[in-house]
Design a protein around this motif. Sequence first.
Motif, PDB file in Angstrom:
ATOM      1  N   ASN A   1       0.859  -1.186   0.000  1.00 17.55           N
ATOM      2  CA  ASN A   1       0.000   0.000   0.000  1.00 17.55           C
ATOM      3  C   ASN A   1       0.894   1.235   0.000  1.00 17.55           C
ATOM      4  O   ASN A   1       2.098   1.141   0.246  1.00 17.55           O
ATOM      5  N   SER A   2       0.326   2.387  -0.288  1.00 20.41           N
ATOM      6  CA  SER A   2       1.138   3.599  -0.463  1.00 20.41           C
ATOM      7  C   SER A   2       1.810   4.067   0.828  1.00 20.41           C
ATOM      8  O   SER A   2       2.771   4.825   0.783  1.00 20.41           O
ATOM      9  N   TYR A   3       1.314   3.596   1.982  1.00 19.30           N
ATOM     10  CA  TYR A   3       1.965   3.937   3.250  1.00 19.30           C
ATOM     11  C   TYR A   3       3.125   3.002   3.551  1.00 19.30           C
ATOM     12  O   TYR A   3       3.870   3.225   4.493  1.00 19.30           O
ATOM     13  N   LEU A   4       3.233   1.925   2.773  1.00 15.31           N
ATOM     14  CA  LEU A   4       4.226   0.870   2.986  1.00 15.31           C
ATOM     15  C   LEU A   4       4.057   0.237   4.369  1.00 15.31           C
ATOM     16  O   LEU A   4       5.005  -0.274   4.959  1.00 15.31           O
ATOM     17  N   ALA A   5       2.832   0.269   4.866  1.00 18.50           N
ATOM     18  CA  ALA A   5       2.503  -0.365   6.139  1.00 18.50           C
ATOM     19  C   ALA A   5       2.116  -1.815   5.881  1.00 18.50           C
ATOM     20  O   ALA A   5       1.655  -2.157   4.797  1.00 18.50           O
TER      21      ALA A   5
ATOM     22  N   GLU B   1      10.469   1.971   7.038  1.00 16.15           N
ATOM     23  CA  GLU B   1      10.251   3.196   7.817  1.00 16.15           C
ATOM     24  C   GLU B   1      11.464   4.112   7.775  1.00 16.15           C
ATOM     25  O   GLU B   1      11.325   5.331   7.696  1.00 16.15           O
TER      26      GLU B   1
ATOM     27  N   TYR C   1      12.049   5.002   3.586  1.00 23.54           N
ATOM     28  CA  TYR C   1      10.923   5.579   2.834  1.00 23.54           C
ATOM     29  C   TYR C   1       9.846   6.096   3.800  1.00 23.54           C
ATOM     30  O   TYR C   1       8.707   5.630   3.773  1.00 23.54           O
TER      31      TYR C   1
ATOM     32  N   ASP D   1       8.031   8.625   3.788  1.00 27.78           N
ATOM     33  CA  ASP D   1       6.860   9.227   3.135  1.00 27.78           C
ATOM     34  C   ASP D   1       6.070   8.220   2.308  1.00 27.78           C
ATOM     35  O   ASP D   1       5.163   8.597   1.569  1.00 27.78           O
ATOM     36  N   GLY D   2       6.425   6.934   2.383  1.00 25.70           N
ATOM     37  CA  GLY D   2       5.715   5.908   1.638  1.00 25.70           C
ATOM     38  C   GLY D   2       6.139   5.862   0.178  1.00 25.70           C
ATOM     39  O   GLY D   2       7.260   6.222  -0.173  1.00 25.70           O
ATOM     40  N   CYS D   3       5.219   5.437  -0.666  1.00 22.46           N
ATOM     41  CA  CYS D   3       5.496   5.245  -2.090  1.00 22.46           C
ATOM     42  C   CYS D   3       4.221   5.567  -2.861  1.00 22.46           C
ATOM     43  O   CYS D   3       3.147   5.076  -2.514  1.00 22.46           O
TER      44      CYS D   3
ATOM     45  N   THR E   1       1.258   5.552  -5.678  1.00 19.72           N
ATOM     46  CA  THR E   1       0.605   4.537  -6.503  1.00 19.72           C
ATOM     47  C   THR E   1       1.223   4.543  -7.896  1.00 19.72           C
ATOM     48  O   THR E   1       1.480   5.600  -8.462  1.00 19.72           O
TER      49      THR E   1
END
Length: 179
Positions: A30-34, A56, A59, A61-63, A65
């Motif tokens: 997912n875009s949060y990389l959670a 964490e 990255y 700020d996540g990734c 889409t």
Amino acid sequence: MIVQFGSALIELVLGDITTQEVDAIVNAANSYLAVGGGVDGAIHDAAGSEIMQELERRYPDGCPTGSAVATSAGQLSARYIFHAVGPVWQGGGKKESQLLESAYETCLNLAEQYDCQSVAFPSISTGVYRYPVDLAGEIALRTVATKLESTKQIKLVRFVLFDQGTFGCYSRILETMLV
């Protein structure tokens, strides 16, 4: 099922992506990389907590889409995990096809950048993101086949499909690409 494109192979298998012996495993993130469910949860469980810590740290700020980022593979036999963020299906009018294609392309570019000869993909976006499997499979296989026609680096792209329905759909699409 194994098919040659250029000097490389596309292989379809029914199975568990976490057990694949390849250079890189692609995670449907997912875009949060959670940590999520499905493929994402299974990969994080098998790879170990150090992957989440690396995500964490590297990255925060996540990734976005349609893109992907790379980490080590933790306790998996692969060298890398490429965390690809596919689109949520919203009916097809929100550039979902371009975003899905971009997610696959980014992973293939990461494979070249990280000197990988083999990559294992799940069916990105077809689980909780509800992308229709037939449309997603067409994009996935066409994008990979196009890249394999022009690269010497990547020798094997394996699609590891979790259920018989998805495997059958990808198999039918791959067969039509050979005609």
